[in-house]
Design an enzyme around this catalytic site. Structure first.
Site, short mmCIF file in Angstrom:
data_model
loop_
_atom_site.label_atom_id
_atom_site.label_comp_id
_atom_site.label_asym_id
_atom_site.label_seq_id
_atom_site.Cartn_x
_atom_site.Cartn_y
_atom_site.Cartn_z
N ASP A 1 0.80 -1.23 0.00
CA ASP A 1 0.00 0.00 0.00
C ASP A 1 0.84 1.29 0.00
O ASP A 1 0.27 2.39 0.01
CB ASP A 1 -0.98 0.00 1.18
CG ASP A 1 -0.29 -0.30 2.52
OD1 ASP A 1 0.87 0.13 2.71
OD2 ASP A 1 -0.91 -0.95 3.38
N CYS B 1 -0.21 -1.69 -22.27
CA CYS B 1 0.99 -0.86 -22.15
C CYS B 1 1.00 0.27 -23.19
O CYS B 1 0.91 0.01 -24.39
CB CYS B 1 2.21 -1.74 -22.33
SG CYS B 1 3.75 -0.85 -22.32
N HIS C 1 6.87 -7.40 -1.33
CA HIS C 1 5.89 -7.85 -2.32
C HIS C 1 5.54 -6.76 -3.34
O HIS C 1 4.48 -6.81 -3.97
CB HIS C 1 4.63 -8.37 -1.62
CG HIS C 1 4.88 -9.55 -0.73
ND1 HIS C 1 4.28 -9.73 0.49
CD2 HIS C 1 5.71 -10.61 -0.88
CE1 HIS C 1 4.72 -10.86 1.04
NE2 HIS C 1 5.59 -11.41 0.24
N ASN D 1 1.14 -7.24 18.19
CA ASN D 1 0.05 -7.89 17.46
C ASN D 1 -1.08 -8.21 18.45
O ASN D 1 -0.84 -8.83 19.47
CB ASN D 1 0.57 -9.20 16.83
CG ASN D 1 -0.24 -9.62 15.62
OD1 ASN D 1 -1.44 -9.33 15.56
ND2 ASN D 1 0.39 -10.28 14.68
N CYS E 1 4.69 -3.92 -17.57
CA CYS E 1 4.24 -4.54 -18.81
C CYS E 1 4.85 -5.94 -18.93
O CYS E 1 6.07 -6.10 -18.82
CB CYS E 1 4.66 -3.69 -20.01
SG CYS E 1 4.32 -4.51 -21.59
N CYS F 1 7.08 -5.79 -22.61
CA CYS F 1 8.32 -5.01 -22.78
C CYS F 1 8.97 -4.65 -21.44
O CYS F 1 9.99 -3.96 -21.42
CB CYS F 1 8.05 -3.75 -23.60
SG CYS F 1 7.18 -2.45 -22.72
ZN LIG Z 1 4.93 -2.80 -23.00
#
Ligand SMILES: [Zn+2]
Length: 248
Positions: free
Chosen positions: A106, A150, A121, A217, A129, A132
């Site tokens: 986020d 793209c 992550h 936690n 893309c 490419c």
């Molecule tokens: Zn592309």
């Protein structure tokens, strides 16, 4: 309510630590209105996680993108950092922590002002893309297309630049995270269930190399009975407010 003794112990560990890293999971962003993936009220109770597998995405991008848009880019979404994100940024600027290693996509640590952030992550604000490999901001214009394509190569399928199931994590980021984990003598784990590998192995590396683990936690996690030295069982907003008031 956390005992004053536990808060005192956490305070001492942070003050005496030579190098402290922070490891965060979905729990820190729940007060911001971002639902966690796992557990009660989690995204995976409502959606098939298979929609976010890279193979399914390549095969049926329409179906995946419909779910991606609903989960990650709902209309009028304005997400602000939590108090915890803000306090962690202050702790970094005052020299109490060196790095934030996050499982979250986020971008809220950076938005709150944290500088050294490792996003294991990836994040949801960019797109990549698949043809490419161009990386770009995932703008509202691109999101308005049912399947964003793209603008550089004009045909390539665009994927949000966070890690899908079946995709490896970015090797460089993971390597940096383990490097930090092995160097620090204290890791503060916040709001992570400790279920997702290889991310969960990062705090484990600190523990194995002799570092201490503070866990913040409200619920018990996979870390609690395995590597946690001190469990502060409350929300991170509550705990960090008290701890920071003792530190500065
Ligand atoms: Zn592309």
């Amino acid at each position: 309510m956390i005992s004053p003794e536990k808060i005192q112990r956490a305070n001492e560990l942070i003050k005496s630590s030579r190098k402290t890293a922070v490891f965060t999971g979905a729990g820190i962003s729940v007060p911001c209105g971002i639902p966690p993936f796992r557990g009660p009220g989690g995204v995976w109770n409502r959606y098939d996680p298979g929609l976010l597998s890279i193979d399914r995405f390549r095969k049926s991008p329409e179906e995946s993108w419909d779910a991606i848009r609903e989960i990650f880019y709902p209309d009028n979404m304005v997400i602000k950092p939590s108090r915890s994100h803000e306090i962690l940024a202050q702790m970094e600027s005052k020299g109490f922590i060196s790095t934030v290693i996050t499982q979250n996509i986020d971008s809220l640590h950076s938005k709150a002002g944290s500088v050294n952030v490792l996003e294991l992550h990836g994040n949801s604000s960019k797109a990549v893309c698949l043809t490419c490999t161009a990386v770009m901001d995932l703008t509202t214009k691109l999101l308005a297309l049912r399947v964003p394509r793209c603008p550089h190569c004009s045909t390539g399928l665009l994927k949000p630049s966070f890690t899908f199931f079946g995709e490896p994590l970015d090797g460089r980021t993971l390597e940096d995270a383990f490097h930090q984990a092995l160097q620090c003598d204290l890791m503060i784990c916040i709001g992570s269930t400790g279920e997702v590998m290889p991310a969960a192995a990062v705090p484990a590396a600190t523990s194995t190399s002799g570092g201490k683990i503070i866990e913040i936690n409200p619920i018990r996690s996979n870390f609690t009975s395995s590597i946690t030295d001190l469990h502060l069982q409350a929300t991170s907003d509550e705990v960090l407010e008290v701890i920071s008031s003792l530190l500065f």
